[in-house]
Design an enzyme around this catalytic site. Structure first.
Site, PDB file in Angstrom:
ATOM      1  N   LYS A   1       0.862  -1.187   0.000  1.00  0.00           N
ATOM      2  CA  LYS A   1       0.000   0.000   0.000  1.00  0.00           C
ATOM      3  C   LYS A   1       0.884   1.217   0.000  1.00  0.00           C
ATOM      4  CE  LYS A   1      -4.515   0.840   0.387  1.00  0.00           C
ATOM      5  NZ  LYS A   1      -5.568  -0.133   0.079  1.00  0.00           N
TER       6      LYS A   1
HETATM    7  N1  GLU Z   1      -7.242   0.148  -2.977  1.00  0.00           N
HETATM    8  C1  GLU Z   1      -8.025  -1.009  -3.262  1.00  0.00           C
HETATM    9  C2  GLU Z   1      -8.080  -1.925  -2.058  1.00  0.00           C
HETATM   10  O1  GLU Z   1      -7.927  -1.497  -0.933  1.00  0.00           O
HETATM   11  C3  GLU Z   1      -7.604  -1.703  -4.556  1.00  0.00           C
HETATM   12  C4  GLU Z   1      -6.191  -2.203  -4.579  1.00  0.00           C
HETATM   13  C5  GLU Z   1      -5.750  -2.725  -5.928  1.00  0.00           C
HETATM   14  O2  GLU Z   1      -6.557  -2.776  -6.864  1.00  0.00           O
HETATM   15  O3  GLU Z   1      -4.574  -3.042  -6.053  1.00  0.00           O
HETATM   16  O4  GLU Z   1      -8.359  -3.095  -2.172  1.00  0.00           O
END
Ligand code: GLU
Length: 419
Positions: free
Chosen positions: A109
């Site tokens: 993240k």
């Molecule tokens: N931000 C989204 C999540 O928390 C999507 C992450 C992604 O598609 O890599 O799942």
């Protein structure tokens, strides 16, 4: 933008959930230690030029939690409340989210501590490009693949893709997902998280004998996830009796006109001034009598302070980490079923996986194909963890972690640890 107050570490809460499941699995202490440490935490300074001329500096993060099952994967958040602790928790959750839906990815993240609405479009572009440039060696289609999260958009992904591609001296669409369609994005990606929320919610409602037609739904957060989930429920004939965003909460017992609320947001950026419901507080919204509550905003909104007053029969976590472990125990005790974040909102990363695969193949799928495969991935894995929950007499959350941890540990044992 309000910044949530956090007295307990978000990562600390996340570890609590991990331990509850790990205690029921026969995993050795070494594996447990490895899986509770982030592989890599990166903090970068992001200097950027204001339109008016001055230089300012923001702080950005990328946490690559785990690479065992494949390239690290996870979104980038632009929000004033972003901290290294939060990004670490979110990267940790991505690891289990990808594993619980069986994607060939690890977890990551990113985040920048900034209110994106305080930046002009060109400032946002400069911040994004510099942040991407700072991460150039550690991201890539086979290393770590970012995507949108709270406060970031397909346009932000386009700038990251372009910055990375300029440095690589070739087009690399697979370095990010959630891109605009014209740059190698996937059909259905924008709607995927909200669609996935409604897929598992409707499946669970059927199990619990709750008819979709007329079911009262409360949605906290009206961004990408909350608004699309609300539309999907409304399409099934459910009544969305309350919605909210940063501007406040809006209640209408007869059911809110979701298309009108979406149109209002498109015009005004937020729900401020929305006339389709009477204004209530965020606390009142969470405590409304309803069949389904969908927290689809930020972490730690359901806590020991309000959990006893929550009257929903089913909670579907569109957000990451909306429920603290204390609140989770209260819900279990009170017979409120919780579909945990790592499966409930996994639709987004699932279609991100489809996007990454399409980019690599250079061959793009029809939207109906994307949606069919999404439903299949979500329902197959949800059924698996629900069966485990019944067999072991544990919550859906603990079962979800058990399935995910088991998959990651299996990979770990097969690969061995380079130690
Ligand atoms: N931000 C989204 C999540 O928390 C999507 C992450 C992604 O598609 O890599 O799942």
């Amino acid at each position: 933008m309000s910044v949530p107050v956090r007295d307990v570490s978000v990562f600390g809460d996340a570890i609590t959930y991990f331990n509850e499941a790990a205690n029921l699995l026969d995993i050795d202490p070494g594996a447990r230690a490895l899986l509770t440490h982030p592989s890599r935490q990166i903090t970068v300074a992001i200097p950027f030029q204001r339109d008016a001329g001055g230089l300012e500096v923001l702080t950005g993060y990328r946490v690559q939690y785990n690479f065992l099952r494949g390239p690290a994967k996870g979104g980038i958040r632009y929000h004033p409340g972003v901290t290294l602790d939060e990004v670490t928790a979110l990267a940790f959750w991505m690891t289990w989210k990808c594993a619980v839906v069986d994607l060939p990815f690890g977890g990551a993240k990113g985040g920048v501590t900034v209110d994106p609405t305080s930046l002009s479009e060109s400032e946002l572009e400069r911040v994004t490009r510099r942040y991407a440039a700072e991460l150039i060696e550690v991201i890539g289609p086979d290393k770590d693949v970012p995507a949108p999260d709270v406060g970031t958009t397909p346009q932000v992904m386009a700038w990251i893709m372009d910055t990375y591609s300029m440095h690589a001296r070739q087009n690399v669409p697979g370095v990010v997902t959630g891109k605009p369609l014209a740059l190698g994005g996937s059909r259905g990606r924008v709607e995927a998280t909200g669609r996935g929320v409604s897929i598992v919610a409707l499946d669970q409602m059927e199990q619990m004998g709750i008819k979709a037609q007329g079911a009262r739904i409360v949605v906290q957060g009206f961004g990408n996830v909350g608004s699309i989930a609300a539309e999907m429920f409304a399409a099934q004939g459910s009544r969305i009796i309350a919605i909210s965003d940063v501007s406040g909460a809006y209640h209408n017992a007869k059911g809110i006109d979701i298309a009108a609320a979406v149109a209002h947001c498109a015009r005004n950026r937020t729900l401020a001034g929305f006339q389709g419901g009477e204004q209530i507080s965020n606390e009142q919204l969470l405590e409304l009598e309803c069949e389904v509550l969908v927290p689809a905003a930020l972490e730690k909104v359901l806590t020991q302070e309000n959990a006893e007053r929550v009257k929903a029969r089913l909670i579907v976590e569109g957000a990451n980490g909306p429920t603290t472990p204390e609140a989770d125990h209260i819900f279990n005790r009170n017979g409120i079923v919780v579909i945990p974040d790592i499966i409930a909102n996994a639709g987004g990363v699932t279609v991100s996986y489809f996007e990454w695969a399409q980019d690599r193949a250079g061959y793009f799928w029809k939207e109906s194909e994307v949606n069919e495969r999404l439903a299949d991935v979500m329902l197959t894995n949800f059924a698996k963890l629900r069966t485990l929950a019944q067999q072991r007499g544990v919550s859906l959350r603990t079962a979800a972690y058990m399935v995910a941890i088991d998959r990651v540990v299996t990979t770990m044992h097969l690969r061995g640890v380079y130690a």
